[in-house]
Structures are given as structure tokens and as C-alpha cells.
Enzyme design. Structure first.
Site, short mmCIF file in Angstrom:
data_model
loop_
_atom_site.label_atom_id
_atom_site.label_comp_id
_atom_site.label_asym_id
_atom_site.label_seq_id
_atom_site.Cartn_x
_atom_site.Cartn_y
_atom_site.Cartn_z
N ASP A 243 0.84 -1.20 0.00
CA ASP A 243 0.00 0.00 0.00
C ASP A 243 0.87 1.25 0.00
O ASP A 243 1.84 1.35 0.76
CB ASP A 243 -0.91 0.02 1.23
CG ASP A 243 -1.68 1.33 1.32
OD1 ASP A 243 -2.63 1.50 0.54
OD2 ASP A 243 -1.31 2.18 2.15
N TYR B 110 2.77 10.15 0.72
CA TYR B 110 3.90 9.60 1.43
C TYR B 110 5.21 10.06 0.78
O TYR B 110 5.63 9.55 -0.26
CB TYR B 110 3.86 8.06 1.44
CG TYR B 110 2.63 7.47 2.10
CD1 TYR B 110 1.83 8.21 2.97
CD2 TYR B 110 2.27 6.15 1.87
CE1 TYR B 110 0.71 7.66 3.57
CE2 TYR B 110 1.15 5.58 2.48
CZ TYR B 110 0.37 6.35 3.32
OH TYR B 110 -0.74 5.79 3.91
N LYS C 124 -3.80 5.92 -3.29
CA LYS C 124 -4.86 6.78 -2.79
C LYS C 124 -5.02 8.01 -3.68
O LYS C 124 -4.12 8.34 -4.46
CB LYS C 124 -4.54 7.20 -1.35
CG LYS C 124 -4.33 5.98 -0.44
CD LYS C 124 -3.94 6.36 0.97
CE LYS C 124 -3.65 5.11 1.77
NZ LYS C 124 -2.37 4.47 1.39
N PHE D 27 -0.46 -0.63 16.61
CA PHE D 27 0.24 -0.39 17.87
C PHE D 27 -0.21 0.91 18.53
O PHE D 27 0.41 1.37 19.49
CB PHE D 27 1.75 -0.34 17.64
CG PHE D 27 2.35 -1.64 17.17
CD1 PHE D 27 1.95 -2.86 17.70
CD2 PHE D 27 3.35 -1.63 16.21
CE1 PHE D 27 2.52 -4.05 17.27
CE2 PHE D 27 3.93 -2.81 15.77
CZ PHE D 27 3.51 -4.03 16.31
N GLY E 249 2.50 3.40 18.92
CA GLY E 249 3.71 3.09 19.67
C GLY E 249 3.55 2.25 20.91
O GLY E 249 4.29 1.30 21.13
N ILE E 250 2.59 2.57 21.78
CA ILE E 250 2.58 1.98 23.12
C ILE E 250 2.36 0.47 23.11
O ILE E 250 2.87 -0.23 23.98
CB ILE E 250 1.52 2.68 24.01
CG1 ILE E 250 1.75 2.29 25.47
CG2 ILE E 250 0.10 2.38 23.54
CD1 ILE E 250 0.99 3.15 26.46
N LEU E 251 1.66 -0.06 22.10
CA LEU E 251 1.46 -1.50 22.05
C LEU E 251 2.67 -2.24 21.47
O LEU E 251 2.70 -3.47 21.47
CB LEU E 251 0.19 -1.84 21.25
CG LEU E 251 -1.12 -1.47 21.94
CD1 LEU E 251 -2.31 -1.74 21.03
CD2 LEU E 251 -1.28 -2.23 23.26
#
Length: 338
Positions: free
Chosen positions: A54, A59, A85, A236, A239-241
Site C-alpha cells: 500500500d 507519502y 490513494k 500499535f 507506539g505503546i502496544l
């Protein structure tokens, strides 16, 4: 779970791999990635059996599309699924005149929003030129959400439903595209789009994770009923996961609040009891839902990509998921890996 497992993409005549390769990092978001690393990650993903990629004009101001096409240029086109996209047009400009934030050393284009019929058709043509490939399989209308557009979102959404939708629907009817959808940060916007138009799919950044399952109330059941596929990125929660509840952990691109830190600590305790890496649980949970055929991961190094692949295939006992539900850390109606 097998990252290279082929999964039906909703009602569309497509199969994607359960693990997808997201290209925002190779657009040099936040910091630069060199050409060798970009090529090596695409080749590593390919060698691991990953066949869904993707990208987007946004980007890296076109850089990610250039690099994606370069990495896939000698692959048999029927062997992989590619999405991009619409919603932004790129215009050539001097580097000194471009505000790149949050991208670094990106393409020599400025970006402007355009959700018109003509702008959408132009965007797809431009993407194919940058990719140097003959077709896209999936196309998402990009960033028509409150997170990106703020107070002007209702008008932007209306423009997209009138203009971009008309163009993509026509291309789908003509067989140029196999699936069309919306790519945003809010499931509510996806649900409204699906209620108003006949979309095949959605790309949702976060919003269905170990920490967030509100979309189980109405959005994901509607997707199941309509045969619409949901691609989830940001599993995630930015980040935290992945990092766990450590100092400086990020939740949705900001420092994690105290209640989120505490919830993650409790999930980590269950992970420790069952010897399950927290990131593995985060990745595998997402694709257990029947409306979600694939998880889209963006990585910065070959080692990081390989780590994600390993987490995705790590064994997780059924008792682990049952314990999360027993402790109220996961909704009772949330599907979990078999």
C-alpha cells in the site's frame, strides 16, 4: 498466524496476504531511509511471501510511490496486490520552496488537496507514472476525516462523495480498479461513507486495536453485512502496544495518558504470565476479525520488518485471550485468533 496466508478481500475479486507492507516509512516520514534500506525491505517482504503493498501520493511527496514501483518493477504484476490513494495532487517545485513536514528529504513536489472527478482521474494517472506500473488494484479516498481536515471536514467529505467517488466508481465499473474505498483515521467517517455509497473497502489507521474496540458496535458489523474489507494500520496505537507502558510511550501520536499506561501495564502482566510478546498480541488480535483480512505494517529497517513478521507468526494460546476478557481488558464480543 502466517503472514503470507492468502485471505479473500471482502467481496472484491482479490486475495491479499494477512500481513501487508505499508510504505509511509520509505517516504521518509520523520527521518530519512536510504535507497538500499528501502529496496532491502521490499525484497525481504517479498521473500517472506508478502504480496500486498500500500502506498499513496502523500507519502514523501511522491517518494514512496517511486520507491514502491522501483522495488516491484521486475515482479510479475499478477503476483501482487497494490493500493494507492487519491485526494492530493502533486505539483513540481523547487526543493527550497517546499514545506516537507513531517517528511524528510522527500520528492520535489508540493501537494494540494483535490477531491474532484478530474483531480481523481489525474491523481491515478500520476500515481501510475511514479510507480512505473500499469495498474492499481485498490484505490482509497485519502484523509477526508476530522483528524486531517478539522472544521472543514463536512464540506470536504461532501466533495469527495460527489467527485472522487464518481471517478472511482466509474473506474471500478470499467474494470480498471477491483476495489475502491476510503482511507482515514476515524471509523465513524468510514461508516458514514459506507452508508452513503457502495464502497468495497476501508483503510483505518488504528481505531481497532487491543486498546480500542468501539468500532465493534456498528461499523464492523456493517462491513460484514456489506462484504466490505477493512485494512487496519496503526495497530500499535502509534507506539505503546509495541514499546509497552514505558516512560515516553506514545498513544495516538502523543504521550500516553495515565489511564492508557495503566491499561497497557495490566495487559503486559497477562502477556508475562503466558509468555506472549505484547506486540504479537496486538498484531494478531486485529486480523482475527472476519471483516479485517490484512494488517498493514510500516517499518524502517529490515530488522524491524523481520521482527514484525516474527511477532505476527508467534504462537499465542487461547487461554491468553480468555484471560484478557475475564479481566475486562478485551471486549467479550471481540473475535480472537482461533
Amino acid at each position: 498466524m502466517n503472514p503470507d496466508a492468502k485471505v479473500k478481500f471482502g467481496r472484491a475479486d482479490l486475495e491479499v496476504t494477512a500481513f501487508g507492507f505499508g510504505t509511509a516509512p520509505i517516504g521518509n516520514i520523520f527521518r530519512e531511509i536510504d535507497e538500499q534500506t528501502s529496496e532491502a525491505m521490499i525484497e525481504t517482504a517479498w521473500d517472506a511471501g508478502i504480496r500486498y503493498f500500500d502506498t499513496a501520493p502523500m507519502y514523501g511527496h511522491g517518494l514512496a510511490e517511486l520507491r514502491t514501483g522501483h522495488g516491484l518493477r521486475w515482479k510479475e504484476r499478477d503476483d501482487f496486490v497494490l493500493s494507492s490513494k487519491v485526494g492530493r495532487l502533486l505539483k513540481p517545485a523547487r526543493k527550497a520552496d517546499i514545506d516537507y513536514a513531517p517528511w524528510t528529504n522527500a520528492g520535489r513536489f508540493t501537494m494540494e488537496f483535490d477531491y474532484t472527478y478530474d483531480g481523481t482521474m489525474r491523481s491515478i494517472e500520476d500515481s501510475l507514472q511514479r510507480l512505473n506500473l500499469e495498474r492499481l488494484d485498490i484505490c482509497f479516498i485519502h484523509d477526508i476525516d476530522v483528524f486531517t481536515r478539522g472544521a472543514e471536514q463536512p464540506e470536504v467529505f461532501r466533495q469527495a462523495m460527489d467527485g472522487a467517488w464518481k471517478a472511482l466508481s466509474q473506474l471500478r465499473d470499467e474494470g480498471v480498479l477491483k476495489a475502491i474505498g476510503v482511507g482515514v483515521n476515524e471509523w465513524q467517517v468510514c461508516q458514514t461513507a459506507l452508508e452513503q455509497r457502495d464502497f468495497d473497502c476501508f483503510l483505518l489507521a488504528g481505531r481497532y486495536t487491543l486498546l480500542e474496540q468501539e468500532s465493534l458496535d456498528t461499523f464492523l458489523p456493517l462491513c460484514e453485512a456489506r462484504g466490505a474489507a477493512v485494512v487496519v494500520g496503526g495497530g500499535f496505537n502509534s507506539g505503546i502496544l509495541a514499546t509497552g507502558a514505558r516512560e515516553g510511550a506514545k498513544y495516538n501520536y502523543a504521550p500516553a495518558p495515565a489511564e492508557i499506561m495503566e491499561r497497557v501495564r495490566r495487559i503486559e502482566a497477562v502477556c508475562a504470565d503466558y509468555a506472549v510478546p505484547l506486540p504479537a498480541a496486538a498484531l494478531q488480535f486485529v486480523v482475527a476479525h472476519p471483516a479485517i483480512p490484512t494488517f498493514m505494517a510500516g517499518t524502517r529497517t529490515v530488522a524491524q520488518l523481520q521482527q514484525n513478521l516474527d511477532w505476527f507468526s508467534a504462537p499465542i494460546p487461547a487461554e491468553f485471550w480468555a484471560e484478557l476478557k475475564r479481566l475486562g481488558l478485551l471486549r467479550d464480543d471481540a473475535p480472537v485468533p482461533a
